[in-house]
Design a protein around this motif. Structure first.
Motif, PDB file in Angstrom:
ATOM      1  N   UNK A 510      36.559  37.794  36.506  1.00 23.36           N
ATOM      2  CA  UNK A 510      36.883  37.294  37.931  1.00 23.36           C
ATOM      3  C   UNK A 510      36.079  37.334  38.747  1.00 23.36           C
ATOM      4  N   UNK A 511      34.617  37.420  38.433  1.00 21.56           N
ATOM      5  CA  UNK A 511      33.660  37.885  39.543  1.00 21.56           C
ATOM      6  C   UNK A 511      32.577  36.603  39.645  1.00 21.56           C
ATOM      7  N   UNK A 512      32.908  35.440  39.157  1.00 22.15           N
ATOM      8  CA  UNK A 512      32.106  34.462  39.234  1.00 22.15           C
ATOM      9  C   UNK A 512      32.119  33.872  40.949  1.00 22.15           C
ATOM     10  N   UNK A 513      31.092  33.694  41.493  1.00 20.93           N
ATOM     11  CA  UNK A 513      31.215  33.382  42.820  1.00 20.93           C
ATOM     12  C   UNK A 513      32.129  32.226  43.231  1.00 20.93           C
ATOM     13  N   UNK A 514      32.913  32.546  44.315  1.00 22.15           N
ATOM     14  CA  UNK A 514      33.835  31.545  44.862  1.00 22.15           C
ATOM     15  C   UNK A 514      34.225  31.808  46.147  1.00 22.15           C
ATOM     16  N   UNK A 515      34.882  31.055  46.997  1.00 22.21           N
ATOM     17  CA  UNK A 515      35.105  31.088  48.354  1.00 22.21           C
ATOM     18  C   UNK A 515      36.266  32.141  48.848  1.00 22.21           C
ATOM     19  N   UNK A 516      37.053  32.579  47.789  1.00 25.42           N
ATOM     20  CA  UNK A 516      38.055  33.681  48.234  1.00 25.42           C
ATOM     21  C   UNK A 516      37.792  34.685  47.177  1.00 25.42           C
ATOM     22  N   UNK A 517      38.560  35.597  47.980  1.00 23.59           N
ATOM     23  CA  UNK A 517      38.271  36.875  47.023  1.00 23.59           C
ATOM     24  C   UNK A 517      39.056  37.006  45.814  1.00 23.59           C
ATOM     25  N   UNK A 518      38.612  38.077  44.859  1.00 24.32           N
ATOM     26  CA  UNK A 518      39.302  38.253  43.743  1.00 24.32           C
ATOM     27  C   UNK A 518      39.883  39.636  43.835  1.00 24.32           C
ATOM     28  N   UNK A 519      41.155  39.660  42.695  1.00 27.30           N
ATOM     29  CA  UNK A 519      41.781  40.865  42.620  1.00 27.30           C
ATOM     30  C   UNK A 519      42.022  41.300  41.426  1.00 27.30           C
ATOM     31  N   UNK A 520      41.725  42.649  40.933  1.00 29.15           N
ATOM     32  CA  UNK A 520      41.748  42.867  39.837  1.00 29.15           C
ATOM     33  C   UNK A 520      42.797  44.078  39.573  1.00 29.15           C
ATOM     34  N   UNK A 521      43.998  43.868  38.912  1.00 27.64           N
ATOM     35  CA  UNK A 521      45.305  44.896  38.972  1.00 27.64           C
ATOM     36  C   UNK A 521      45.363  45.476  37.505  1.00 27.64           C
ATOM     37  N   UNK A 522      45.588  46.903  37.689  1.00 28.27           N
ATOM     38  CA  UNK A 522      45.903  47.590  36.328  1.00 28.27           C
ATOM     39  C   UNK A 522      47.080  47.973  36.703  1.00 28.27           C
ATOM     40  N   UNK A 523      48.281  47.874  35.552  1.00 26.91           N
ATOM     41  CA  UNK A 523      49.529  48.342  35.808  1.00 26.91           C
ATOM     42  C   UNK A 523      49.384  49.568  34.788  1.00 26.91           C
ATOM     43  N   UNK A 524      49.787  50.961  35.252  1.00 22.01           N
ATOM     44  CA  UNK A 524      49.613  52.032  34.607  1.00 22.01           C
ATOM     45  C   UNK A 524      50.854  52.703  34.800  1.00 22.01           C
ATOM     46  N   UNK A 525      51.460  53.211  33.698  1.00 23.30           N
ATOM     47  CA  UNK A 525      52.709  53.941  33.802  1.00 23.30           C
ATOM     48  C   UNK A 525      52.616  55.393  34.199  1.00 23.30           C
TER      49      UNK A 525
END
Length: 555
Positions: A510-525
């Motif tokens: 998700x790090x390719x340059x773009x106008x908006x920010x990116x979000x990286x979610x990890x779902x952890x029990x």
């Protein structure tokens, strides 16, 4: 002593960084050139000085005094004497073993040892001495075919070799980077990409033309590889991780280089073309009909008369390829990667056989310059349902991880995240296929796993790139070498056992340059083995300067 300085250096070679210091980021960027992150809790991050971290710095041109100077700049207290000695002793080893050509000798190379006690030490080790023939007190002959093996044996003993034997020029293949792509778009190489390629080639003299380039996912490592190809213009083999990556390399080469399509070949399970530029998967060259048999396609490396070999995602280089790489030391070679971390601990073999790190840019620096997207990393803590608590408690270690990974409450969290990012391009990433199938069925999203046919994968990736699909559910087959420039959200519903390497690759999607920010979610029990493994993966993100936010999900 200055209490404003953020670094505390300890005698055990650990460097403690106070992350609350206003100089913490500047210090981190300075010391990561020669140290490795070990752990990264909330307040103090621990780095470690290792032989390999120092030698990579030395190979990039840093001297002992450069390293000591940076430590003195940031250290709150005096540098402990054992640390000073370690840096001086270990750094001195780089350049003390020099391998050179011998004019008019077609059978041997020369190994010169500049420190007499090192020469005596290696003479006492049978694994190395059996490959060397003493020529004097500090010089040895070795057979040309043993070039890589000697380098490998010596680094295992703690002695890196400065290989200054000129590389073969290779069979010429005219190819240059275009100024316009085939689609008519203006194309120019970025400054750091050009610097990376030139750091590998140097002055084209002895000791240049091989090494590893570390750049974040999304920073254009493929472009760097193509720039090296255009500078050398020689017969090239590119090894990469999967068939989709092969097709992506070929598309990029044809789009951005003025080379005839008939000169670019695919060597995969479906096709076996050997052309002046050939792109191949690691899986094909390491395939064999049985565990004890030979590798029938390994001859592609040995007998292809290559002038340049590009190891894409070099941290994934399979063990059998190391052996052949040891035999290919006369060939220009470059390793491309977002992280030098190998889960099997064979970083020293990459250093010796592919080459030392020649270029590296901190991810956070690339983000500041706008070359990769600004990313927010969020771990969502998810409770385990009461009816699974006993199942989890009595399960074995591996089964515990699966129960936690497939926690059904994660589906509720997924509902909320998909609603929150309804207008974004999203990748849902996981380890367990049953879990991914359930997600794909529930939402009607396309699914890509190891069993998905390569043509189907390519079609789905193309649909995602063109906007025909906004969400893909993917297994770990999408971790590597796949360019999905519009992806801005990654939701990791399950991961492998604490792999920092995997975290780097998944974030990179998700790090390719773009106008908006990116979000990286990890779902952890929460309160599970997933938390233990996630701590290890967070080290990579902290090393790159990212803040890892924690959210608790409440039903």
């Amino acid at each position: 002593m200055s209490t404003d300085k953020p670094l505390v250096i300890q005698s055990d070679k650990t460097l403690l960084l106070d992350v609350h210091s206003p100089f913490a980021q500047e210090c981190r960027d300075s010391i990561t050139a020669f140290s490795e992150l070990v752990k990264s809790p909330e307040h103090v991050h621990t780095f470690l000085l290792t032989p390999l971290s120092l030698w990579n710095a030395n190979a990039a041109g840093m001297t002992t005094e450069d390293i000591m100077g940076r430590l003195r700049t940031w250290s709150r207290y005096d540098i402990p004497e054992p640390v000073s000695y370690f840096i001086t002793d270990i750094s001195a080893r780089f350049g003390s073993f020099v391998m050179t050509d011998i004019p008019d000798d077609a059978d041997h190379y020369l190994l010169t040892v500049t420190i007499p006690r090192y020469a005596k030490e290696i003479s006492s080790h049978k694994t190395v001495s059996s490959l060397l023939f003493p020529r004097g007190n500090d010089t040895f002959l070795l057979n040309r075919y043993a070039r890589g093996e000697v380098k490998l044996k010596l680094i295992k003993l703690g002695f890196p070799v400065d290989d200054r034997i000129p590389l073969k020029k290779g069979f010429p293949v005219p190819m240059n980077l275009r100024q316009q792509t085939l689609s008519g778009k203006d194309f120019s190489i970025r400054d750091y990409q050009e610097a990376a390629a030139r750091s590998l080639l140097g002055d084209r003299g002895p000791g240049t033309g091989y090494g590893t380039i570390v750049l974040p996912c999304g920073a254009g490592k493929t472009i760097v590889g193509m720039d090296v190809m255009s500078l050398l213009q020689i017969r090239t083999l590119i090894l990469t991780t999967n068939v989709s990556a092969v097709h992506q390399w070929i598309r990029e080469i044809l789009d951005k280089m003025d080379i005839p399509p008939e000169d670019v070949g695919e060597y995969t399970g479906a096709k076996k073309e050997i052309k002046p530029v050939t792109v191949c998967t690691y899986q094909v060259v390491t395939w064999r009909p049985d565990k004890e048999g030979v590798f029938p396609h390994m001859s592609l490396l040995r007998e292809g008369n290559w002038g340049l070999i590009i190891y894409d995602e070099v941290h994934m280089l399979p063990a059998p390829v190391f052996k052949v790489t040891a035999e290919l030391q006369a060939v220009h070679r470059v390793g491309l990667t977002a992280t030098l971390i190998r889960e099997d601990g064979r970083e020293d073999e990459v250093f010796s056989l592919v080459g030392p790190k020649r270029f590296d840019v901190p991810w956070s620096e690339m983000e500041k310059q706008g070359w990769i997207a600004r990313a927010y990393c969020i771990e969502v803590k998810v409770p385990l349902p009461h009816d699974l608590e006993l199942t989890y408690a009595i399960a074995g270690k591996r089964e515990k991880h699966r129960v936690a990974s497939e926690n059904p409450i994660k589906m509720d969290v997924l509902d909320e995240l998909l609603s929150r990012h309804a207008d974004d391009y999203i990748l849902i990433i996981g380890q367990y296929v049953d879990q991914l199938k359930q997600i794909a069925r529930k939402y009607g999203f396309p699914l890509i796993t190891g069993s998905t046919a390569n043509t189907r994968r390519d079609d789905l990736y193309a649909a995602f790139r063109s906007g025909g699909e906004r969400v893909l559910v993917v297994s770990k087959v999408a971790n590597f070498a796949i360019d999905l420039p519009d992806a801005s959200i990654a939701i990791q519903v399950s991961g492998t056992f604490g792999s920092r390497q995997e975290e780097a690759q998944r974030l990179g999607r998700i790090l390719r340059p773009k106008a908006k920010s990116s979000f990286f979610y990890s779902l952890v029990t929460r309160y599970s083995s997933e938390e233990e493994f996630s701590e290890n993966r967070q080290k990579f993100l902290a090393e790159q300067g990212y803040t890892y936010k924690i959210e608790a999900y409440e039903q």
